[in-house]
Design an enzyme around this catalytic site. Sequence first.
Site, PDB file in Angstrom:
ATOM      1  N   GLU A 185       0.794  -1.274  -0.145  1.00 28.82           N
ATOM      2  CA  GLU A 185       0.148   0.112   0.008  1.00 28.82           C
ATOM      3  C   GLU A 185       0.972   1.453   0.132  1.00 28.82           C
ATOM      4  OE1 GLU A 185      -3.215   0.672  -0.397  1.00 28.82           O
ATOM      5  OE2 GLU A 185      -3.624  -1.287  -0.490  1.00 28.82           O
ATOM      6  N   ASP A 205      -6.406   8.548   0.080  1.00 25.34           N
ATOM      7  CA  ASP A 205      -6.122   7.307   0.995  1.00 25.34           C
ATOM      8  C   ASP A 205      -4.854   7.942   1.767  1.00 25.34           C
ATOM      9  OD1 ASP A 205      -7.911   5.611  -0.463  1.00 25.34           O
ATOM     10  OD2 ASP A 205      -6.211   5.198  -1.824  1.00 25.34           O
TER      11      ASP A 205
END
Length: 144
Positions: free
Chosen positions: A51, A68
Amino acid sequence: MKVFAFLILLIAVTSAKRLGRCTVARIFKENGLDGYEGYGLGNYICMAFWESHFKTHKVRTSDNIGKDYGIFQINSYKWCDDGLPTGKNLCKIKCGDLLGDDLKASVDCAKIIVKLEGLKSWSTWEKYCDGRNMRRWTKGCDIY
């Protein structure tokens, strides 16, 4: 107001920190992720690597909606408050709190996500981690 928000984001980006794998492993273990909801520690470390590459202050525009945040790249539309009225904030946290180097806020929010949706909530976990040998993520870290 937009200039101020941009300056804050610029400061966060320029002071971004990348943690080492074993540091991440130790912090995740200390914060109760090892075995959480049936997933071994390596799963969380693997997912965080894919990620954010362990960048604690990473913010990116989502492929879907919102932004995000942090080491787990937790999305603002559903999980945290980025100041926009459309978000759900299911973790009951400001998105900026997910950018801390101690990772407590990120781990606490990740636990809520995993409790509700499992690690499959992160497409990177399914693509790069699910069903693979996770020992490599904790190997040599002296955390057990």
